[in-house]
Enzyme design. Structure first.
Site, PDB file in Angstrom:
ATOM      1  N   SER A  36     -17.533 -21.128  -9.394  1.00  0.00           N
ATOM      2  CA  SER A  36     -16.742 -22.375  -9.312  1.00  0.00           C
ATOM      3  C   SER A  36     -16.673 -22.646  -7.456  1.00  0.00           C
ATOM      4  O   SER A  36     -16.333 -21.673  -6.843  1.00  0.00           O
ATOM      5  CB  SER A  36     -15.538 -22.403  -9.841  1.00  0.00           C
ATOM      6  OG  SER A  36     -14.666 -23.333  -9.572  1.00  0.00           O
ATOM      7  N   TYR A  76      -7.293 -18.034 -10.926  1.00  0.00           N
ATOM      8  CA  TYR A  76      -8.532 -18.560 -11.490  1.00  0.00           C
ATOM      9  C   TYR A  76      -9.598 -18.355 -10.452  1.00  0.00           C
ATOM     10  O   TYR A  76     -10.806 -17.729 -10.498  1.00  0.00           O
ATOM     11  CB  TYR A  76      -8.494 -19.965 -11.966  1.00  0.00           C
ATOM     12  CG  TYR A  76      -9.699 -20.282 -12.290  1.00  0.00           C
ATOM     13  CD1 TYR A  76     -10.504 -20.073 -13.432  1.00  0.00           C
ATOM     14  CD2 TYR A  76     -10.295 -21.627 -11.420  1.00  0.00           C
ATOM     15  CE1 TYR A  76     -11.912 -20.765 -13.728  1.00  0.00           C
ATOM     16  CE2 TYR A  76     -11.725 -22.203 -11.747  1.00  0.00           C
ATOM     17  CZ  TYR A  76     -12.447 -21.679 -12.945  1.00  0.00           C
ATOM     18  OH  TYR A  76     -13.555 -22.396 -12.954  1.00  0.00           O
ATOM     19  N   LYS A 121     -13.079 -15.730 -10.047  1.00  0.00           N
ATOM     20  CA  LYS A 121     -14.496 -16.311  -9.902  1.00  0.00           C
ATOM     21  C   LYS A 121     -15.114 -15.578  -8.927  1.00  0.00           C
ATOM     22  O   LYS A 121     -16.324 -15.170  -8.496  1.00  0.00           O
ATOM     23  CB  LYS A 121     -14.587 -17.777  -9.608  1.00  0.00           C
ATOM     24  CG  LYS A 121     -14.331 -18.556 -10.941  1.00  0.00           C
ATOM     25  CD  LYS A 121     -15.297 -18.504 -11.893  1.00  0.00           C
ATOM     26  CE  LYS A 121     -14.944 -19.076 -13.175  1.00  0.00           C
ATOM     27  NZ  LYS A 121     -16.236 -18.903 -14.179  1.00  0.00           N
TER      28      LYS A 121
HETATM   29  N1  LIG Z   1     -15.713 -27.656 -16.121  1.00  0.00           N
HETATM   30  C1  LIG Z   1     -15.543 -27.923 -14.897  1.00  0.00           C
HETATM   31  O1  LIG Z   1     -15.506 -28.751 -14.051  1.00  0.00           O
HETATM   32  C2  LIG Z   1     -15.942 -26.248 -14.155  1.00  0.00           C
HETATM   33  C3  LIG Z   1     -15.981 -26.216 -12.704  1.00  0.00           C
HETATM   34  C4  LIG Z   1     -16.229 -24.816 -12.263  1.00  0.00           C
HETATM   35  C5  LIG Z   1     -16.679 -23.967 -13.068  1.00  0.00           C
HETATM   36  N2  LIG Z   1     -16.562 -24.023 -14.577  1.00  0.00           N
HETATM   37  C6  LIG Z   1     -16.969 -22.760 -15.248  1.00  0.00           C
HETATM   38  O2  LIG Z   1     -17.770 -23.191 -16.168  1.00  0.00           O
HETATM   39  C7  LIG Z   1     -17.568 -22.447 -17.468  1.00  0.00           C
HETATM   40  C8  LIG Z   1     -17.627 -23.067 -18.726  1.00  0.00           C
HETATM   41  O3  LIG Z   1     -16.559 -24.180 -18.449  1.00  0.00           O
HETATM   42  P1  LIG Z   1     -16.242 -25.327 -19.643  1.00  0.00           P
HETATM   43  O4  LIG Z   1     -15.848 -26.445 -18.783  1.00  0.00           O
HETATM   44  O5  LIG Z   1     -17.542 -25.537 -20.227  1.00  0.00           O
HETATM   45  O6  LIG Z   1     -15.088 -24.826 -20.394  1.00  0.00           O
HETATM   46  P2  LIG Z   1     -14.857 -24.753 -22.087  1.00  0.00           P
HETATM   47  O7  LIG Z   1     -13.356 -24.366 -22.199  1.00  0.00           O
HETATM   48  O8  LIG Z   1     -15.367 -26.076 -22.931  1.00  0.00           O
HETATM   49  O9  LIG Z   1     -15.858 -23.606 -22.508  1.00  0.00           O
HETATM   50  C9  LIG Z   1     -15.599 -22.242 -22.520  1.00  0.00           C
HETATM   51  C10 LIG Z   1     -16.157 -21.491 -23.562  1.00  0.00           C
HETATM   52  O10 LIG Z   1     -16.119 -20.244 -23.509  1.00  0.00           O
HETATM   53  C11 LIG Z   1     -15.437 -19.794 -24.809  1.00  0.00           C
HETATM   54  N3  LIG Z   1     -14.482 -18.509 -24.391  1.00  0.00           N
HETATM   55  C12 LIG Z   1     -13.472 -18.582 -23.702  1.00  0.00           C
HETATM   56  N4  LIG Z   1     -12.887 -17.352 -23.485  1.00  0.00           N
HETATM   57  C13 LIG Z   1     -13.958 -16.528 -24.227  1.00  0.00           C
HETATM   58  C14 LIG Z   1     -13.908 -15.206 -24.422  1.00  0.00           C
HETATM   59  N5  LIG Z   1     -12.827 -14.203 -24.061  1.00  0.00           N
HETATM   60  N6  LIG Z   1     -14.746 -14.685 -25.437  1.00  0.00           N
HETATM   61  C15 LIG Z   1     -15.602 -15.549 -25.722  1.00  0.00           C
HETATM   62  N7  LIG Z   1     -15.796 -16.775 -25.652  1.00  0.00           N
HETATM   63  C16 LIG Z   1     -14.950 -17.422 -24.600  1.00  0.00           C
HETATM   64  C17 LIG Z   1     -14.583 -20.809 -25.317  1.00  0.00           C
HETATM   65  O11 LIG Z   1     -14.430 -20.686 -26.505  1.00  0.00           O
HETATM   66  C18 LIG Z   1     -15.524 -22.004 -24.756  1.00  0.00           C
HETATM   67  O12 LIG Z   1     -16.432 -22.315 -25.738  1.00  0.00           O
HETATM   68  C19 LIG Z   1     -16.437 -21.521 -17.218  1.00  0.00           C
HETATM   69  O13 LIG Z   1     -16.423 -20.435 -16.845  1.00  0.00           O
HETATM   70  C20 LIG Z   1     -15.638 -22.345 -16.005  1.00  0.00           C
HETATM   71  O14 LIG Z   1     -14.633 -21.644 -15.142  1.00  0.00           O
HETATM   72  C21 LIG Z   1     -16.240 -25.151 -14.948  1.00  0.00           C
END
Ligand SMILES: NC(=O)c1ccc[n+]([C@@H]2O[C@H](COP(=O)([O-])OP(=O)(O)OC[C@H]3O[C@@H](n4cnc5c(N)ncnc54)[C@H](O)[C@@H]3O)[C@@H](O)[C@H]2O)c1
Length: 321
Positions: free
Chosen positions: A118, A142, A146
């Site tokens: 991220s 958080y 990362k």
């Molecule tokens: N959305 C953004 O703007 C953004 C920006 C930078 C980084 N990220 C990273 O992208 C990744 C996905 O984010 P997203 O926006 O799709 O979030 P999201 O919450 O929609 O998806 C995360 C998924 O991981 C699953 N999950 C969480 N903890 C878990 C665990 N312990 N075991 C198994 N499954 C688990 C959840 O059920 C969910 O399906 C994350 O690592 C997040 O940090 C997202």
């Protein structure tokens, strides 16, 4: 044909990555505990393993049983503000989860890895656009998780011949189809839609930042472009022995006010935001340097802010909240 395991594949970004991998001709196994994901968004033909990523035994079984060639690790908790209040929860979910994924891969001999990092690793950038070589200064537990995840990937790459790509996403927005909208209200665009739905004025947290219109500037990237970057990164790690950390953004800054104006244009009604106090820890501006990902992967974003807001709005209207 290769098989990739996508942790967090039932989530917002994971749904798009899963579909993009299928479209590329790869097989996909999703491992997700459904803590924020949606089982009904996992496409037909994808094996679904309902498990927590901290459960190494379940991971080993999934990797071995489905003869997995590579892992894309997205499963994590992602609310930076929340992580300040419950840091240990974030360290366990994101760092212990990462440890368990890498250990399981080592045990089964899976050597290809794409890691979901991220822009939060940079904290408040000293210079924009931010290059991958910039100092890392995360400002929340958080963001720290990362950074640690990147360290673990790099060290394991050296020790265990991993071929890996870490992708530092900037602000992810939009939807690839109406059934794949972002349901989390931590991100600006869904936050605006939610406020409008409740009859509230969307809030702008501070309009006195040192930016042209006084509101914070971010680099928004369409989730479908981001999903394509994962497929290119997976292919790259299949074909070569690689160790790369890359920004994924457009290199274009949009202010909060510009995003609100775009929402007004898309929905055909003036949004009329309310200015409230700044939030702690919001950098004035953050935009990605994108030359490196283009040079290394040949990837470039294709979709603009209008496409992000209009696809997000269309998906929002098709989703029950
Ligand atoms: N959305 C953004 O703007 C953004 C920006 C930078 C980084 N990220 C990273 O992208 C990744 C996905 O984010 P997203 O926006 O799709 O979030 P999201 O919450 O929609 O998806 C995360 C998924 O991981 C699953 N999950 C969480 N903890 C878990 C665990 N312990 N075991 C198994 N499954 C688990 C959840 O059920 C969910 O399906 C994350 O690592 C997040 O940090 C997202």
């Amino acid at each position: 044909m290769t098989t990739w395991l996508v942790t967090g594949g039932a989530g917002y970004i994971g749904n798009h990555v899963t579909r993009a991998l299928l479209d590329s001709g790869r097989q996909v196994v999703v491992l997700d505990d459904l803590s924020s994901g949606h089982a009904d968004r996992i496409p037909q033909g994808v094996v679904f393993v309902e498990a927590d990523v901290t459960d190494r035994v379940a991971l080993v079984a999934a990797l071995a049983e489905h003869k997995v060639d590579g892992v894309i690790h997205l499963a994590a908790k992602k609310a930076a503000g929340d992580s300040v209040n419950v840091p240990l929860y974030y360290y366990r979910e994101n760092i212990a989860g990462m440890l368990s994924v890498l250990e399981a891969m080592q045990e089964v001999g899976v050597k290809r890895f794409v890691y979901s990092s991220s822009a939060a690793v940079y904290g408040t950038p000293l210079v924009n656009p931010i290059a991958e070589s910039a100092a890392l200064a995360p400002e929340s537990p958080y963001g720290e998780t990362k950074v640690v995840g990147e360290w673990m990937t790099k060290a394991q790459g050296v020790a265990n011949d991993l071929s890996w790509v870490a992708l530092r996403y900037f602000n992810v927005a939009g939807a690839g189809s109406d059934d794949l909208g972002d349901t989390s209200v931590n991100n600006l665009i869904p936050m605006v839609f939610e406020a409008l739905e409740k009859g509230n004025r969307p809030q702008i947290f501070g309009d006195d930042y040192p930016t042209p219109d006084g509101t914070c500037i971010r680099d928004y990237i369409h989730v479908s472009d981001l999903a394509d970057a994962h497929v290119v990164a997976a292919a790259f790690s299949e074909n070569l022995q690689v160790s790369e950390t890359l920004n994924v953004g457009r290199g274009v800054g949009s202010s909060v006010r510009e995003v609100m104006d775009m929402v007004s244009q898309v929905i055909g009604t003036q949004v009329n935001p309310q200015i409230v106090a700044r939030r702690a820890g919001d950098p004035p501006a953050s935009t990605a340097a994108t030359q490196r990902i283009t040079d290394v992967l040949g990837w470039q974003s294709k979709r603009d802010l209008h496409e992000m807001v209009s696809s997000a709005w269309s998906a929002w209207q098709h989703t029950s909240h």
